[in-house]
Write a protein that holds these residues in place. Structure first.
Motif, mmCIF file in Angstrom:
data_model
loop_
_atom_site.group_PDB
_atom_site.id
_atom_site.type_symbol
_atom_site.label_atom_id
_atom_site.label_comp_id
_atom_site.label_asym_id
_atom_site.label_seq_id
_atom_site.Cartn_x
_atom_site.Cartn_y
_atom_site.Cartn_z
ATOM 1 N N ARG A 396 57.715 -3.468 69.686
ATOM 2 C CA ARG A 396 57.976 -4.585 70.594
ATOM 3 C C ARG A 396 58.399 -4.052 71.957
ATOM 4 O O ARG A 396 59.369 -3.311 72.087
ATOM 5 C CB ARG A 396 59.065 -5.470 69.995
ATOM 6 N N HIS A 397 57.651 -4.448 72.944
ATOM 7 C CA HIS A 397 57.970 -4.070 74.318
ATOM 8 C C HIS A 397 57.929 -2.561 74.552
ATOM 9 O O HIS A 397 58.500 -2.070 75.501
ATOM 10 C CB HIS A 397 59.344 -4.614 74.738
ATOM 11 N N VAL A 399 55.877 -0.093 75.969
ATOM 12 C CA VAL A 399 54.684 -0.227 76.806
ATOM 13 C C VAL A 399 53.577 0.754 76.450
ATOM 14 O O VAL A 399 52.411 0.493 76.653
ATOM 15 C CB VAL A 399 55.009 -0.101 78.310
ATOM 16 N N GLY A 400 53.955 1.880 75.901
ATOM 17 C CA GLY A 400 52.924 2.888 75.678
ATOM 18 C C GLY A 400 52.155 2.771 74.369
ATOM 19 O O GLY A 400 51.098 3.375 74.222
ATOM 20 N N THR A 402 50.376 0.417 72.768
ATOM 21 C CA THR A 402 49.016 -0.115 72.830
ATOM 22 C C THR A 402 48.071 0.904 73.439
ATOM 23 O O THR A 402 46.963 1.125 72.931
ATOM 24 C CB THR A 402 48.990 -1.394 73.683
ATOM 25 N N ALA A 403 48.520 1.512 74.508
ATOM 26 C CA ALA A 403 47.670 2.493 75.180
ATOM 27 C C ALA A 403 47.363 3.661 74.254
ATOM 28 O O ALA A 403 46.220 4.123 74.165
ATOM 29 C CB ALA A 403 48.344 2.988 76.464
ATOM 30 N N ALA A 406 44.875 2.405 71.555
ATOM 31 C CA ALA A 406 43.530 2.172 72.087
ATOM 32 C C ALA A 406 42.853 3.494 72.440
ATOM 33 O O ALA A 406 41.656 3.681 72.202
ATOM 34 C CB ALA A 406 43.602 1.257 73.312
ATOM 35 N N LYS A 407 43.635 4.425 72.969
ATOM 36 C CA LYS A 407 43.070 5.715 73.347
ATOM 37 C C LYS A 407 42.618 6.484 72.104
ATOM 38 O O LYS A 407 41.533 7.060 72.070
ATOM 39 C CB LYS A 407 44.117 6.520 74.118
ATOM 40 N N ALA A 410 39.443 4.939 70.917
ATOM 41 C CA ALA A 410 38.329 5.240 71.817
ATOM 42 C C ALA A 410 37.850 6.670 71.596
ATOM 43 O O ALA A 410 36.656 6.942 71.505
ATOM 44 C CB ALA A 410 38.750 5.031 73.273
ATOM 45 N N GLN A 421 47.219 -9.184 69.687
ATOM 46 C CA GLN A 421 48.576 -8.687 69.773
ATOM 47 C C GLN A 421 49.389 -9.685 70.548
ATOM 48 O O GLN A 421 48.919 -10.237 71.532
ATOM 49 C CB GLN A 421 48.615 -7.343 70.503
ATOM 50 N N GLY A 422 50.603 -9.912 70.112
ATOM 51 C CA GLY A 422 51.447 -10.708 70.971
ATOM 52 C C GLY A 422 52.215 -11.799 70.284
ATOM 53 O O GLY A 422 53.265 -12.189 70.741
ATOM 54 N N GLU A 425 55.895 -9.741 66.479
ATOM 55 C CA GLU A 425 56.672 -8.768 67.236
ATOM 56 C C GLU A 425 56.583 -7.384 66.609
ATOM 57 O O GLU A 425 57.117 -6.443 67.143
ATOM 58 C CB GLU A 425 58.137 -9.218 67.290
ATOM 59 N N MET A 429 46.999 -5.701 65.975
ATOM 60 C CA MET A 429 45.863 -5.803 65.080
ATOM 61 C C MET A 429 44.570 -5.503 65.818
ATOM 62 O O MET A 429 44.332 -6.030 66.896
ATOM 63 C CB MET A 429 45.812 -7.219 64.528
#
Lengths: 467, 467
Positions: A396-397, A399-400, A402-403, A406-407, A410, A421-422, A425, A429
């Protein structure tokens, strides 16, 4: 005071029952012991519950089933012999089984519940006899006697709230309580079972009613792992996770603990401790309200396949009050439950388990109703999706996170069909094609648990949890 | 054959109308010219449409409004004088305005529509007179005469399908057509306007009906920019974007083109070319069905604030068939339209524009109904969210785009409240707190359009689009 539950594999043979005896008496605060029916002794074995179902179905069809009846009785007899119990216990077990088999068949679902429930009921009687034989003050307690009342929904009974009050009185029970899992009684006195693997539920209800300090759930793995051990070697064990984290992991394929079973313990704030009957000194995994020791933002990664996505687009859809509600009404009319509803500006997708759509005709009917009733511009269905969940209260909160996720995906070349997501908490997904799910899980595990994240790897007890 | 539309700022003065005259006659395929009412000549000016609204409201309250009437007529008179037109045209303009102002007030909404429509109607007559004065074969065409029929919804009329067939006959009209935007007629002959800025809609309907090869929409910017120029210096111009991309960008704050206006052109597959009246040789931005020249996965980044999120959690919510539908029914009962519905396993959030929730009482009522009717475990509301959209047809199945976006946001320290990706094939949506939205947009612009991505930057005509 603790409530303890043992799964079928922990009770499959005399030697297993000796183990659980040692476990129970090693801690005098262990007060109530909830037991499953005898499970598999080895991979090819048949669980007693499955034998009982076959037997009940044969009786319902008026087909002779003497060999099945014998197989069931032999399982108990084998255990009794292993334990060198006086065989008089077998009379009680046989009469319990036959009473159920020769019971009222007018409602086949109720009949099936009554027969299935004998698996646990007879095992509780057998185990109580063994504890007594070993000189311990212990007694079989029947769920009706204890006041465990449930709704009249065969195979999916729900506990009635008054049960908790009734069960609280068990705190005063003299000596150990050996309690059969999996079933309760309707107010009319009928036996009704919980959903499959429902002994976990009984234990949780007892823990709540008796206000236990902890609910110990003994199974055959040392811990809940942070990822499916068939995908990753030596996965990290999870020491502690919250109810919410467990729930999200259970949803996406972690089958270590029955998801309905978390509710009663969760509502009472009672920690659940998953432990291994075959390695009881291992700390296991604790499921708690809030956890202290965090080890990075993510606690586990899971995936589950078999989803499909129905895509609906219509220009300026979001201006139409009631569009989404009418769309969901169509799904409800077909009796379909859906999992997620990601949306764009002029489009919305409904993610659901695709086994609910039984044939092509049904699929065509759904698409036709959406197209015609909502005057959608485009409706199509995408099959064979998997949902990959990254779970952790620490996300939760952060910031890194998700990145990083996703990275990692990828770099592993995994196409993201969806990100949701969101709302939760504690999870993120990703929707991916089923054939890329394992790659996705491994990439995410490596990102959050790989060598660069830790020096100590998990243990080598590589069996995946099964209850 | 082209349909051309000029916005109010392109028609605000005689010198502007000389420009549009030159533009129209420079291309003989420009057949129909749709005109707005005179717009602002400078930042402090008042649009004729706003003067008309004030005037109509004064008349409805029986308040004297001679000065307002004079202000309106002076706008047309000033233009006529600038253009050195014979002032006899002013008689027609004055009688048109007074006829509307002295019309039937029994239905205030219809009365307002009739008065507002004179802004465009009189301007079309004035401009037609100017074209004729300049020796061009051109005539004012009334929407009733042309068969532009609309639904009886004051202030929000919708075109009736038969109009397209009627308008097709305008192809045979001799000479240039000067057509007033913004309104049509009900089948009963009443004037009804489209929603605000509806001249764009008229142009799109004409382009569809007349089967134009292109719909040229002249405004006061050289192009649609890839990001709000008030946030980024010298933003990249977009040469070509698809209807879907334009729609997603419009939704999230790009106000260059009325979103309803895309529909008729989109349905007929007619490209829309956004051009600048003040720089007509610039290529502008083309909105097309499919685009060829892609320049990276992302075409634009937009954001819009003023959203809130209502979070609802309930254990095992996804087992309850009809839960989502009943939740949406509550929103429908309150007349609320929602934008997105991100969901976890046991929770769901409804994202909506928070100006719909008019006061604290209404907010409390919504929360109370959800809590009680759905027996939710937890319901709360989060205010002041912004949605940031990353838009581009090239994003679909581009594995790296999500990672790049998430990484850029993480590095800028922006917390992600929500990610919604997967239904739309052309956008990715991030929910952030409003006070972080500008930071998010700049970070994303830098990631996808910054120096490392291109050598050529956009032009320096830094005004943000306004219609």
């Amino acid at each position: 005071m603790k409530v303890v539950k043992f799964g079928g594999s922990s009770l499959s043979s005399g030697s297993q029952i000796e183990k659980i005896f040692d476990i129970v008496i090693s801690d005098p605060t262990r007060k109530a012991v909830v037991v499953s029916a005898p499970g598999k002794r080895h991979a090819e074995d048949i669980k007693v519950t499955d034998l009982l179902i076959d037997c009940a179905e044969a009786y319902l069809r008026d087909v002779e089933a003497d060999r099945l009846v014998d197989s069931i009785l032999e399982r108990y007899l084998g255990i009794a012999r292993d334990l060198q119990l006086p065989l008089s216990i077998m009379d009680e077990i046989e009469s319990g089984l036959l009473a159920a088999l020769n019971g009222d068949k007018s409602n086949p679902e109720r009949y099936l519940d009554a027969v299935k429930a004998t698996g646990e009921d007879n095992n509780a009687k057998l185990i109580a006899a063994y504890f007594q034989y070993r000189g311990v003050e212990a007694s079989y307690v029947n769920p009706k006697e204890a006041g465990l009342f449930v709704s009249d929904e065969p195979g999916n009974a729900q506990v009635l709230p008054e049960s908790y009050h009734n069960l609280h009185k068990l705190r005063q029970w003299p000596g150990l309580i050996i309690f059969p899992g999996f079933f309760g009684y309707s107010k009319e006195g009928e036996v009704l079972t919980f959903s499959r693997s429902g002994s976990d539920i009984t234990g949780s209800i007892l823990a709540n009613g008796m206000k236990a300090e902890v609910y110990e759930n003994f199974t055959d793995v040392d811990a809940v792992y942070s990822v499916n051990p068939s995908l990753v070697r030596y996965p990290k064990e999870i020491r502690e996770l919250t109810y919410r984290e467990m729930r999200e992991l259970s949803y996406a394929g972690f089958s270590v603990f029955h998801e309905e079973a978390l509710i009663p313990a969760f509502r009472a704030g009672i920690p659940v401790n998953i432990k291994n009957t075959n390695n009881p000194s291992a700390p296991g995994t604790r499921i708690v309200n809030e956890r202290s020791n965090t080890n990075g933002p993510v606690v586990g990664i899971a995936s589950d396949g078999g989803f499909c996505s129905i895509y609906v687009s219509k220009y300026l859809m979001n201006r139409e009050i009631g569009f989404g509600r009418r769309l969901l009404q169509i799904f409800e009319d077909f009796g379909l439950s859906y999992e997620h509803i990601p949306s764009g500006i002029d489009d919305i997708s409904i993610i659901l388990r695709q086994n609910q759509i039984v044939d092509e005709q049904m699929e065509a009917d759904i698409i036709s109703r959406i197209t015609n009733e909502l005057q959608a511009d485009e409706v199509h269905i995408e099959h064979d999706l998997a949902l990959v969940m990254v779970v952790g209260e620490g996300m939760r909160h952060n910031v890194g996170t998700t990145a990083r996720a996703a990275k990692a995906l990828a770099e592993a070349g995994v196409n993201l069909e969806m990100i949701n997501q969101g709302s939760s908490e504690v999870s993120m997904m990703f929707g991916v094609m089923e054939n890329e799910a394992d790659t996705a899980v491994r990439a995410l595990y490596e990102e959050f648990f790989g060598e660069k994240n830790q020096t100590k790897t998990g243990n080598s007890h590589g069996d995946w949890a099964s209850v």
